[in-house]
Design a protein around this motif. Structure first.
Motif, PDB file in Angstrom:
ATOM      1  N   ASP A 128       0.849  -1.182   0.000  1.00  0.00           N
ATOM      2  CA  ASP A 128       0.000   0.000   0.000  1.00  0.00           C
ATOM      3  C   ASP A 128       0.892   1.242   0.000  1.00  0.00           C
ATOM      4  O   ASP A 128       1.677   1.453   0.930  1.00  0.00           O
ATOM      5  CB  ASP A 128      -0.886  -0.024   1.256  1.00  0.00           C
ATOM      6  CG  ASP A 128      -1.782   1.211   1.360  1.00  0.00           C
ATOM      7  OD1 ASP A 128      -1.706   2.076   0.474  1.00  0.00           O
ATOM      8  OD2 ASP A 128      -2.543   1.278   2.342  1.00  0.00           O
ATOM      9  N   PRO A 129       0.813   2.109  -1.039  1.00  0.00           N
ATOM     10  CA  PRO A 129       1.706   3.274  -1.077  1.00  0.00           C
ATOM     11  C   PRO A 129       1.429   4.284   0.014  1.00  0.00           C
ATOM     12  O   PRO A 129       2.205   5.196   0.228  1.00  0.00           O
ATOM     13  CB  PRO A 129       1.437   3.877  -2.458  1.00  0.00           C
ATOM     14  CG  PRO A 129       0.066   3.422  -2.815  1.00  0.00           C
ATOM     15  CD  PRO A 129      -0.087   2.066  -2.191  1.00  0.00           C
ATOM     16  N   PHE A 130       0.296   4.157   0.724  1.00  0.00           N
ATOM     17  CA  PHE A 130      -0.039   5.091   1.791  1.00  0.00           C
ATOM     18  C   PHE A 130       0.079   4.452   3.173  1.00  0.00           C
ATOM     19  O   PHE A 130      -0.288   5.059   4.170  1.00  0.00           O
ATOM     20  CB  PHE A 130      -1.451   5.649   1.580  1.00  0.00           C
ATOM     21  CG  PHE A 130      -1.579   6.395   0.284  1.00  0.00           C
ATOM     22  CD1 PHE A 130      -1.040   7.659   0.141  1.00  0.00           C
ATOM     23  CD2 PHE A 130      -2.192   5.827  -0.802  1.00  0.00           C
ATOM     24  CE1 PHE A 130      -1.125   8.349  -1.060  1.00  0.00           C
ATOM     25  CE2 PHE A 130      -2.288   6.502  -2.011  1.00  0.00           C
ATOM     26  CZ  PHE A 130      -1.748   7.765  -2.132  1.00  0.00           C
ATOM     27  N   ALA A 131       0.594   3.211   3.243  1.00  0.00           N
ATOM     28  CA  ALA A 131       0.762   2.559   4.544  1.00  0.00           C
ATOM     29  C   ALA A 131       1.898   3.236   5.297  1.00  0.00           C
ATOM     30  O   ALA A 131       2.948   3.530   4.728  1.00  0.00           O
ATOM     31  CB  ALA A 131       1.070   1.077   4.356  1.00  0.00           C
ATOM     32  N   GLY A 161      11.313   7.658   5.377  1.00  0.00           N
ATOM     33  CA  GLY A 161      10.400   7.565   4.242  1.00  0.00           C
ATOM     34  C   GLY A 161      10.083   8.921   3.643  1.00  0.00           C
ATOM     35  O   GLY A 161      10.222   9.959   4.285  1.00  0.00           O
ATOM     36  N   ARG A 185      -2.356  11.590  -4.928  1.00  0.00           N
ATOM     37  CA  ARG A 185      -2.383  10.131  -5.082  1.00  0.00           C
ATOM     38  C   ARG A 185      -1.645   9.697  -6.344  1.00  0.00           C
ATOM     39  O   ARG A 185      -0.912   8.707  -6.348  1.00  0.00           O
ATOM     40  CB  ARG A 185      -3.834   9.647  -5.082  1.00  0.00           C
ATOM     41  CG  ARG A 185      -4.559   9.903  -3.758  1.00  0.00           C
ATOM     42  CD  ARG A 185      -5.980   9.366  -3.748  1.00  0.00           C
ATOM     43  NE  ARG A 185      -6.646   9.729  -2.508  1.00  0.00           N
ATOM     44  CZ  ARG A 185      -7.412  10.796  -2.343  1.00  0.00           C
ATOM     45  NH1 ARG A 185      -7.643  11.611  -3.381  1.00  0.00           N
ATOM     46  NH2 ARG A 185      -7.965  11.068  -1.174  1.00  0.00           N
ATOM     47  N   VAL A 194       2.181   9.977  -5.788  1.00  0.00           N
ATOM     48  CA  VAL A 194       2.727   8.870  -5.003  1.00  0.00           C
ATOM     49  C   VAL A 194       2.894   7.630  -5.873  1.00  0.00           C
ATOM     50  O   VAL A 194       3.916   6.930  -5.824  1.00  0.00           O
ATOM     51  CB  VAL A 194       1.837   8.579  -3.776  1.00  0.00           C
ATOM     52  CG1 VAL A 194       2.300   7.315  -3.063  1.00  0.00           C
ATOM     53  CG2 VAL A 194       1.864   9.760  -2.808  1.00  0.00           C
ATOM     54  N   GLU A 195       1.903   7.351  -6.692  1.00  0.00           N
ATOM     55  CA  GLU A 195       1.977   6.182  -7.571  1.00  0.00           C
ATOM     56  C   GLU A 195       3.098   6.354  -8.603  1.00  0.00           C
ATOM     57  O   GLU A 195       3.865   5.421  -8.873  1.00  0.00           O
ATOM     58  CB  GLU A 195       0.643   5.974  -8.292  1.00  0.00           C
ATOM     59  CG  GLU A 195      -0.539   5.685  -7.366  1.00  0.00           C
ATOM     60  CD  GLU A 195      -0.518   4.283  -6.776  1.00  0.00           C
ATOM     61  OE1 GLU A 195       0.380   3.491  -7.154  1.00  0.00           O
ATOM     62  OE2 GLU A 195      -1.384   3.984  -5.940  1.00  0.00           O
ATOM     63  N   GLY A 234       8.207   4.468  -2.434  1.00  0.00           N
ATOM     64  CA  GLY A 234       7.781   3.952  -1.136  1.00  0.00           C
ATOM     65  C   GLY A 234       6.681   4.779  -0.516  1.00  0.00           C
ATOM     66  O   GLY A 234       6.319   5.849  -1.032  1.00  0.00           O
ATOM     67  N   PRO A 235       6.132   4.297   0.587  1.00  0.00           N
ATOM     68  CA  PRO A 235       5.022   4.989   1.236  1.00  0.00           C
ATOM     69  C   PRO A 235       5.442   6.325   1.827  1.00  0.00           C
ATOM     70  O   PRO A 235       6.570   6.485   2.299  1.00  0.00           O
ATOM     71  CB  PRO A 235       4.580   4.017   2.326  1.00  0.00           C
ATOM     72  CG  PRO A 235       5.780   3.169   2.585  1.00  0.00           C
ATOM     73  CD  PRO A 235       6.505   3.050   1.287  1.00  0.00           C
ATOM     74  N   ARG A 258       5.221   9.338   4.630  1.00  0.00           N
ATOM     75  CA  ARG A 258       5.024   9.362   6.078  1.00  0.00           C
ATOM     76  C   ARG A 258       4.401  10.657   6.563  1.00  0.00           C
ATOM     77  O   ARG A 258       4.030  10.770   7.730  1.00  0.00           O
ATOM     78  CB  ARG A 258       6.361   9.156   6.803  1.00  0.00           C
ATOM     79  CG  ARG A 258       6.963   7.780   6.623  1.00  0.00           C
ATOM     80  CD  ARG A 258       8.161   7.597   7.536  1.00  0.00           C
ATOM     81  NE  ARG A 258       7.783   7.682   8.926  1.00  0.00           N
ATOM     82  CZ  ARG A 258       8.553   8.210   9.880  1.00  0.00           C
ATOM     83  NH1 ARG A 258       9.707   8.757   9.573  1.00  0.00           N
ATOM     84  NH2 ARG A 258       8.147   8.238  11.129  1.00  0.00           N
TER      85      ARG A 258
END
Length: 346
Positions: free
Chosen positions: A5-8, A16, A65, A68-69, A74-75, A77
């Motif tokens: 999950d890119p938002f985890a 991060g 979003r 990030v993709e 990585g996710p 922070r």
């Protein structure tokens, strides 16, 4: 195996990346910024502020979003946000930015925290620009650095003895509102004679258009509309009207920079923003005026230089304040999803 999950949220102490949001009056810029100041997955779109803040913020978060993709590093922070003031940084609220009419008491920080499930940091765009140039741009290695962005408006920020100056209410560094012509042209802030009323791209173009409307002869009269870039190009070609407008611009900008050099005695003054694309036509006369008119010790100490980060400066700076937030939180004993996050209802 499923993709992560890119938002985890990663564990506390992880370096991060940070999602960076730059909210301008004409464009939105979003990227993912790593701890070394590199930006990834940049997405840029027109603001279309006439749509209203609710529509614009939804589009901004969708851009986030996508960034990030696209970044694939990585996710994230945290989310760092740069926007012109006035604003209330701790609560994450935009109070009434002149470049965003109708954006009154907008809880942009809590909204972003809600959207991405990570904590937020909000600062004035010129302050984050100063931070970015100090850490990753022209100001690397300095101790005290001033940054002026000369664009649609004139903004500024300061790093003093290594620390960003934010002011008692978080909006310090409004260098564009130094008075350089008492009783002069009305500024967007409501006062008269601010340097922004003379050196901004908006004012440069407006003064030229006013002179043309008054019958002044100029090669620019053939243009459908006159921009600041047109004025600088015409001045370089020797057009008398453009030369006059440009001379007033650099003289009053130089006066403001000289006053700032006398007050702060910095190692460096960094000039950025769209108007500085004129290059030596702007930098050289400002530098010469500072050398000639600033107090001698301050004039000897201060270098006046162009910015290095260009259009990415506020994205990089927004990422930097997000990383600062994470560092403070990790030192305090770890980051949780609820750090500086409050539910926002709109």
């Amino acid at each position: 195996m499923t993709d992560p999950d890119p938002f985890a949220l990663p564990p506390a102490g992880s370096p991060g990346p940070v999602l960076a949001l730059d909210i301008g009056g004409t464009k939105l810029a979003v990227g993912v910024v790593t701890a070394d100041g590199s930006s990834h997955g940049l997405v840029v779109e027109p603001t279309r502020r006439e749509d209203g803040w609710r529509v614009v913020t939804r589009r901004l978060f969708e851009m986030g979003r996508r960034a990030v993709e696209l970044a694939g590093v990585g996710p994230v922070r945290a989310v760092g946000i740069a926007c012109g003031g006035p604003l209330d940084a701790p609560s994450g609220r935009l109070l009434s930015p002149p470049h965003l009419p109708g954006w009154t008491d907008v809880p942009i920080g809590p909204l972003a925290a809600d959207a991405f499930g990570v904590p937020f940091a909000l600062q004035n765009d010129a302050t984050v620009g100063a931070i970015a140039e100090y850490r990753f741009g022209a100001g690397r290695g300095t101790t005290t650095m001033l940054y002026l962005t000369v664009s649609t408006g004139v903004g500024g920020g300061a790093v003093i003895n290594g620390s960003p100056h934010r002011g008692a209410a978080g909006n310090g560094g409004e260098f564009g509102h130094l008075t350089v012509h008492r009783g002069g042209r009305r500024c967007g802030c409501g006062r008269r004679g601010c340097v922004e009323a003379y050196a901004s791209g908006t004012s440069i173009a407006q003064r030229a258009r006013e002179a043309l409307a008054g019958g002044a002869a100029s090669s620019m009269s053939a243009l459908p509309t006159v921009t600041a870039a047109d004025v600088s190009a015409a001045a370089a070609a020797g057009d008398p009207l453009a030369v006059r407008v440009w001379a007033e611009t650099v003289d009053l900008l130089g006066a403001a920079v000289t006053d700032l050099v006398n007050v702060f005695e910095p190692d460096m003054v960094v000039l950025g923003g769209g108007v500085t694309r004129a290059g030596a036509m702007l930098i050289d006369p400002v530098r010469a005026l500072v050398a000639r008119e600033a107090m001698a010790p301050a004039a000897r100490a201060a270098r006046v230089v162009p910015a290095e980060l260009g259009d990415l400066v506020c994205v990089v700076g927004a990422g930097a304040i997000g990383h600062d937030l994470l560092a403070e939180a990790d030192l305090a004993g770890g980051l949780t999803r609820n750090l500086r996050v409050e539910r926002a209802h709109v």
